[in-house]
Design a protein around this motif. Structure first.
Motif, short mmCIF file in Angstrom:
data_model
loop_
_atom_site.label_atom_id
_atom_site.label_comp_id
_atom_site.label_asym_id
_atom_site.label_seq_id
_atom_site.Cartn_x
_atom_site.Cartn_y
_atom_site.Cartn_z
N VAL A 67 -12.75 -6.39 122.89
CA VAL A 67 -13.41 -5.19 123.41
C VAL A 67 -14.91 -5.38 123.20
N VAL A 68 -15.63 -5.49 124.32
CA VAL A 68 -17.07 -5.75 124.26
C VAL A 68 -17.83 -4.47 124.61
N VAL A 69 -18.82 -4.15 123.80
CA VAL A 69 -19.71 -3.02 124.09
C VAL A 69 -21.11 -3.58 124.32
N ARG A 70 -21.76 -3.10 125.39
CA ARG A 70 -23.10 -3.59 125.71
C ARG A 70 -24.10 -2.45 125.77
N ASN A 71 -25.22 -2.63 125.06
CA ASN A 71 -26.34 -1.69 125.14
C ASN A 71 -27.47 -2.24 125.99
N VAL A 75 -28.53 -5.73 128.78
CA VAL A 75 -28.09 -6.88 129.58
C VAL A 75 -28.32 -8.16 128.76
N ALA A 76 -27.29 -8.97 128.64
CA ALA A 76 -27.41 -10.27 127.96
C ALA A 76 -26.17 -11.11 128.26
N GLY A 77 -26.24 -12.37 127.89
CA GLY A 77 -25.09 -13.27 127.94
C GLY A 77 -24.39 -13.31 129.29
N SER A 78 -23.06 -13.18 129.26
CA SER A 78 -22.27 -13.33 130.48
C SER A 78 -22.57 -12.24 131.50
N PHE A 79 -22.99 -11.06 131.03
CA PHE A 79 -23.31 -9.94 131.94
C PHE A 79 -24.57 -10.26 132.74
N ALA A 80 -25.55 -10.88 132.07
CA ALA A 80 -26.80 -11.26 132.74
C ALA A 80 -26.50 -12.33 133.80
N GLN A 133 -9.39 -18.95 128.63
CA GLN A 133 -10.80 -18.70 128.30
C GLN A 133 -11.15 -17.21 128.33
N ASP A 134 -10.26 -16.42 127.74
CA ASP A 134 -10.52 -14.98 127.56
C ASP A 134 -11.06 -14.29 128.82
N PRO A 135 -10.28 -14.23 129.89
CA PRO A 135 -10.82 -13.64 131.14
C PRO A 135 -11.04 -12.13 131.04
N ILE A 181 -27.69 -5.49 120.65
CA ILE A 181 -27.67 -5.73 122.10
C ILE A 181 -26.26 -5.59 122.67
N ASP A 182 -25.30 -6.28 122.03
CA ASP A 182 -23.89 -6.16 122.42
C ASP A 182 -23.03 -6.67 121.27
N PHE A 183 -21.74 -6.44 121.34
CA PHE A 183 -20.83 -6.96 120.31
C PHE A 183 -19.40 -6.95 120.83
N LYS A 184 -18.56 -7.69 120.10
CA LYS A 184 -17.13 -7.77 120.42
C LYS A 184 -16.34 -7.29 119.21
N ILE A 185 -15.35 -6.46 119.45
CA ILE A 185 -14.45 -6.05 118.36
C ILE A 185 -13.01 -6.24 118.81
N PRO A 213 -22.71 -11.69 112.76
CA PRO A 213 -23.59 -12.29 113.78
C PRO A 213 -22.88 -13.27 114.71
N ASP A 214 -21.62 -13.64 114.38
CA ASP A 214 -20.82 -14.44 115.31
C ASP A 214 -20.40 -13.60 116.52
N SER A 215 -20.24 -12.32 116.29
CA SER A 215 -19.62 -11.46 117.32
C SER A 215 -20.57 -10.38 117.85
N CYS A 216 -21.83 -10.44 117.42
CA CYS A 216 -22.82 -9.45 117.89
C CYS A 216 -24.06 -10.19 118.39
N ARG A 217 -24.80 -9.56 119.31
CA ARG A 217 -26.16 -10.04 119.59
C ARG A 217 -27.12 -9.10 118.87
N LEU A 218 -27.96 -9.69 118.05
CA LEU A 218 -28.86 -8.93 117.19
C LEU A 218 -30.28 -9.44 117.40
N PHE A 231 -27.25 -20.74 117.81
CA PHE A 231 -26.39 -21.93 117.85
C PHE A 231 -26.02 -22.27 119.29
N ARG A 232 -25.57 -21.24 120.06
CA ARG A 232 -25.16 -21.48 121.45
C ARG A 232 -26.28 -22.16 122.24
N ARG A 233 -27.51 -21.69 122.01
CA ARG A 233 -28.64 -22.14 122.85
C ARG A 233 -29.54 -23.16 122.16
N1 UDP Z 1 -18.22 -12.37 121.95
C1 UDP Z 1 -17.42 -12.79 120.90
N2 UDP Z 1 -16.37 -13.63 121.16
C2 UDP Z 1 -16.06 -14.06 122.41
C3 UDP Z 1 -16.88 -13.63 123.48
C4 UDP Z 1 -17.96 -12.79 123.22
O1 UDP Z 1 -17.65 -12.41 119.76
O2 UDP Z 1 -15.08 -14.79 122.58
C5 UDP Z 1 -19.36 -11.47 121.70
C6 UDP Z 1 -20.70 -12.18 121.89
O3 UDP Z 1 -21.17 -12.70 120.66
C7 UDP Z 1 -21.59 -11.06 122.37
C8 UDP Z 1 -20.63 -10.12 123.12
O4 UDP Z 1 -19.34 -10.43 122.65
O5 UDP Z 1 -22.14 -10.37 121.28
C9 UDP Z 1 -20.69 -10.26 124.63
O6 UDP Z 1 -20.50 -11.60 124.97
P1 UDP Z 1 -20.64 -12.11 126.47
O7 UDP Z 1 -19.58 -11.50 127.31
O8 UDP Z 1 -22.04 -11.90 126.92
O9 UDP Z 1 -20.25 -13.62 126.41
P2 UDP Z 1 -21.03 -14.92 125.99
O10 UDP Z 1 -22.37 -14.88 126.63
O11 UDP Z 1 -21.05 -14.88 124.50
O12 UDP Z 1 -20.14 -15.99 126.53
#
Ligand code: UDP
Ligand code: ADP
Length: 254
Positions: free
Chosen positions: A97-101, A103-108, A134-136, A181-185, A203-208, A222-224
């Motif tokens: 479950v992703v919450v976004r405040n 635009v970032a990451g996959s949404f951008a 891959q978590d669609p 910015i956003d997070f996953k729970i 910080p693995d699961s949030c954008r801060l 790490f990703r970038r």
């Molecule tokens: N996220 C996560 N695990 C995942 C995918 C996303 O914790 O398998 C978190 C990620 O760190 C970010 C938010 O969910 O804070 C939104 O991620 P996004 O959909 O933008 O995907 P990403 O760019 O990380 O692939």
């Protein structure tokens, strides 16, 4: 529950960031070990840094304690040692479950938008938790077809709690001069059938993003390949301890 009497049971599952053990003679709890490993892009990219597990365990448990006081129930029971946590065993709901405040990451990427734009009120998205796929992204109807959730009411519960968590965490992080910015729970059902928060918030699961410098203090470093990954995680924990520590550290056991 007496923490000092607990004994680690068999390894039930090893994930990308945690090992999940049974608690010997106790079917209601799990023993989570936070690893030093770091993965991205569905584990195609791998790394690690010393004490990452301990830092994430501390961050997650402080956040779960904070949320508990805001009446958001989680699986958190107690900290154990440096990198371990005892939690309630849940029947996990296979949705991220992703919450976004903002635009970032996959949404951008998906909508070709610059990162940083505000999303008033925040939005909630569901992803089907399945590494092979891959978590669609899934719609509500797709999630129900896949039986990821029991019914539409349960999906509405996930959205409602996710928005509550977001409201609380935005303020929590603002207090340490960080924009959430956003997070996953992840959620699961406990023994009473109630939907509660599981897994981790770190910080693995949030954008801060640092409020002043806009620097990223999360796994995007790490990703970038931005460098300073360990420093960023340390910085988040340091600020959390300075501002929230005294309150959050009281009462380790539920
Ligand atoms: N996220 C996560 N695990 C995942 C995918 C996303 O914790 O398998 C978190 C990620 O760190 C970010 C938010 O969910 O804070 C939104 O991620 P996004 O959909 O933008 O995907 P990403 O760019 O990380 O692939
Ligand atoms: P992944 O499975 O994505 O690699 P982790 O390495 O963090 O992730 O593994 C932890 C696993 O434990 C995840 O699959 C998560 O859904 C599951 N989990 C988290 N909290 C609980 C809980 N309270 N009860 C049962 N399973 C849980």
């Amino acid at each position: 529950m007496k923490m000092r009497d607990l004994q680690q049971g068999e390894l039930l599952y090893e994930g990308k960031a945690k090992k999940v053990f049974a608690v010997r003679g106790d079917a209601e709890h799990l023993w989570l070990h936070f690893k030093d490993d770091l993965t991205a892009f569905n584990a195609q990219k791998r790394g690690s840094f010393q004490n990452k597990g301990a830092i994430n365990r501390d961050i997650a448990s402080m956040i779960f304690r904070f949320l508990e006081r805001a009446e958001v129930t989680s699986h958190f029971v107690a900290d154990l040692g440096e990198s371990d946590m005892i939690c309630e065993k849940l029947e996990m709901i296979p949705l991220e479950v992703v919450v976004r405040n903002r635009v970032a990451g996959s949404f951008a990427k998906k909508f070709d938008l610059p990162e940083g734009g505000h999303i008033p009120g925040g939005i909630v998205e569901f992803y089907y938790k399945n590494d092979a796929l891959q978590d669609p992204f899934v719609s509500d109807d797709q999630a129900l077809y896949l039986k990821a959730a029991k019914d539409q009411r349960e999906l509405e519960t996930l959205k409602r709690i996710a928005i509550n968590v977001n409201r609380e965490l935005v303020d929590f992080f603002l207090a340490i001069r960080v924009d959430l910015i956003d997070f996953k729970i992840e959620f699961g059902r406990n023994a009473d059938g109630d939907v509660v928060l599981g897994d981790e918030i770190t910080p693995d699961s949030c954008r801060l993003w640092d409020r002043d410098s806009k620097e990223r203090l999360d796994k995007d470093r790490f990703r970038r390949d931005l460098g300073g990954v360990s420093e960023a995680y340390h910085e988040i924990l340091k600020r959390m301890r300075e501002v929230h520590g005294a309150r959050a550290m009281g009462g380790g056991v539920k």
